[in-house]
Motif scaffolding. Structure first.
Motif, PDB file in Angstrom:
ATOM      1  N   SER A 266       4.471   2.558   0.086  1.00 43.53           N
ATOM      2  CA  SER A 266       4.303   1.147   0.438  1.00 43.53           C
ATOM      3  C   SER A 266       3.410   1.102   1.656  1.00 43.53           C
ATOM      4  O   SER A 266       3.666   1.807   2.641  1.00 43.53           O
TER       5      SER A 266
ATOM      6  N   SER B  78      -5.844  -6.230  -9.351  1.00 40.74           N
ATOM      7  CA  SER B  78      -6.164  -6.674  -8.013  1.00 40.74           C
ATOM      8  C   SER B  78      -7.090  -7.865  -8.043  1.00 40.74           C
ATOM      9  O   SER B  78      -7.927  -7.993  -8.920  1.00 40.74           O
TER      10      SER B  78
ATOM     11  N   ARG C 178      -0.603  -6.180   2.240  1.00 38.15           N
ATOM     12  CA  ARG C 178       0.394  -5.204   1.781  1.00 38.15           C
ATOM     13  C   ARG C 178       0.112  -4.799   0.344  1.00 38.15           C
ATOM     14  O   ARG C 178      -0.299  -5.616  -0.475  1.00 38.15           O
ATOM     15  N   PHE C 179       0.366  -3.514   0.055  1.00 40.20           N
ATOM     16  CA  PHE C 179       0.206  -3.014  -1.302  1.00 40.20           C
ATOM     17  C   PHE C 179       1.054  -1.764  -1.478  1.00 40.20           C
ATOM     18  O   PHE C 179       1.534  -1.188  -0.507  1.00 40.20           O
ATOM     19  N   THR C 180       1.276  -1.399  -2.723  1.00 38.22           N
ATOM     20  CA  THR C 180       1.959  -0.153  -3.040  1.00 38.22           C
ATOM     21  C   THR C 180       1.034   0.692  -3.896  1.00 38.22           C
ATOM     22  O   THR C 180       0.133   0.175  -4.557  1.00 38.22           O
TER      23      THR C 180
ATOM     24  N   SER D 258       1.133   3.884   5.536  1.00 35.25           N
ATOM     25  CA  SER D 258       2.075   3.783   4.427  1.00 35.25           C
ATOM     26  C   SER D 258       3.182   4.810   4.599  1.00 35.25           C
ATOM     27  O   SER D 258       3.033   5.793   5.326  1.00 35.25           O
TER      28      SER D 258
ATOM     29  N   TRP E   4      -2.303   1.080  -8.109  1.00 34.52           N
ATOM     30  CA  TRP E   4      -1.901   0.357  -6.909  1.00 34.52           C
ATOM     31  C   TRP E   4      -1.745  -1.107  -7.297  1.00 34.52           C
ATOM     32  O   TRP E   4      -2.309  -1.567  -8.280  1.00 34.52           O
ATOM     33  N   THR E   5      -0.965  -1.845  -6.501  1.00 39.78           N
ATOM     34  CA  THR E   5      -0.809  -3.275  -6.721  1.00 39.78           C
ATOM     35  C   THR E   5      -0.583  -3.971  -5.383  1.00 39.78           C
ATOM     36  O   THR E   5       0.053  -3.423  -4.480  1.00 39.78           O
ATOM     37  N   ARG E   6      -1.148  -5.160  -5.275  1.00 44.25           N
ATOM     38  CA  ARG E   6      -0.979  -5.980  -4.074  1.00 44.25           C
ATOM     39  C   ARG E   6       0.452  -6.512  -4.074  1.00 44.25           C
ATOM     40  O   ARG E   6       0.944  -6.970  -5.113  1.00 44.25           O
ATOM     41  N   THR E   7       1.130  -6.465  -2.927  1.00 48.39           N
ATOM     42  CA  THR E   7       2.505  -6.969  -2.835  1.00 48.39           C
ATOM     43  C   THR E   7       2.636  -8.121  -1.850  1.00 48.39           C
ATOM     44  O   THR E   7       3.733  -8.627  -1.661  1.00 48.39           O
ATOM     45  N   GLY E   8       1.534  -8.516  -1.236  1.00 51.59           N
ATOM     46  CA  GLY E   8       1.527  -9.609  -0.269  1.00 51.59           C
ATOM     47  C   GLY E   8       0.266  -9.522   0.567  1.00 51.59           C
ATOM     48  O   GLY E   8      -0.563  -8.627   0.373  1.00 51.59           O
TER      49      GLY E   8
ATOM     50  N   GLY F 182      -0.362  -4.132 -13.161  1.00 50.49           N
ATOM     51  CA  GLY F 182      -0.893  -5.049 -12.170  1.00 50.49           C
ATOM     52  C   GLY F 182      -2.352  -4.816 -11.936  1.00 50.49           C
ATOM     53  O   GLY F 182      -2.864  -3.737 -12.150  1.00 50.49           O
TER      54      GLY F 182
END
Length: 157
Positions: A121, A31, A96-98, A131, A89-93, A29
């Motif tokens: 998370s 960004s 929000r990211f993980t 997180s 890391w990746t954006r999840t919304g 992923g």
């Protein structure tokens, strides 16, 4: 973050090596963290507020203890613990990211003791994120030795 460096002094066996909380299996992923080529409107070169891209001072808490650390998130999706450890890391919304980071653990003599894998998370609000997740400690033979719940609070630095 110097999670492992600060804790190595207290380590007696690889099982006790619960150094920290930033983890390790790279995630795919990227960004879309920057607002245009020059940054956000009115602030050239500045990262968008809804993005974790940049340097963060962390308070890492687990098992009743709190440790200071520093993490860097890049626009390309890489996450680094300042002082050792890397992942992604990746954006999840929205907001929000993980992130997942692997951090090696070394003895005072420089012997490899294992690693800590962090899987968090996060929720971003302005220049702060919180997180939670699991950190897994592996010994030098890559055998899972310990799992802890960890919580981070990051402040943009």
């Amino acid at each position: 973050m110097k999670r492992s460096a600060e804790r190595v002094r207290h380590l007696r066996t690889p099982v006790v090596v619960a150094a920290a909380v930033l983890a390790a299996v790279p995630m795919a992923g990227t960004s879309t963290a920057l607002a245009g080529a020059g940054g956000t409107a009115g602030r050239p070169g500045r990262v968008a507020a809804a993005s974790p891209v940049g340097r963060w001072a962390l308070k890492v808490s687990f098992e009743g203890q709190t440790y200071d650390s520093t993490v860097q998130f890049t626009a390309g999706g890489t996450a680094f613990i300042v002082g050792g450890g890397a992942g992604s890391w990746t954006r999840t919304g929205t907001g929000r990211f993980t992130f997942r980071i692997a951090e090696p653990v070394w003895s005072a003599r420089g012997d490899y003791l294992g690693r800590v894998s962090v899987d968090q998370s996060a929720r971003l609000t302005g220049d702060t994120f919180t997180s939670s997740g699991v950190s897994r400690q592996y010994d030098a033979n890559d055998v899972l030795a310990r799992t802890v719940q960890a919580h981070d609070t990051g402040t943009r630095s």
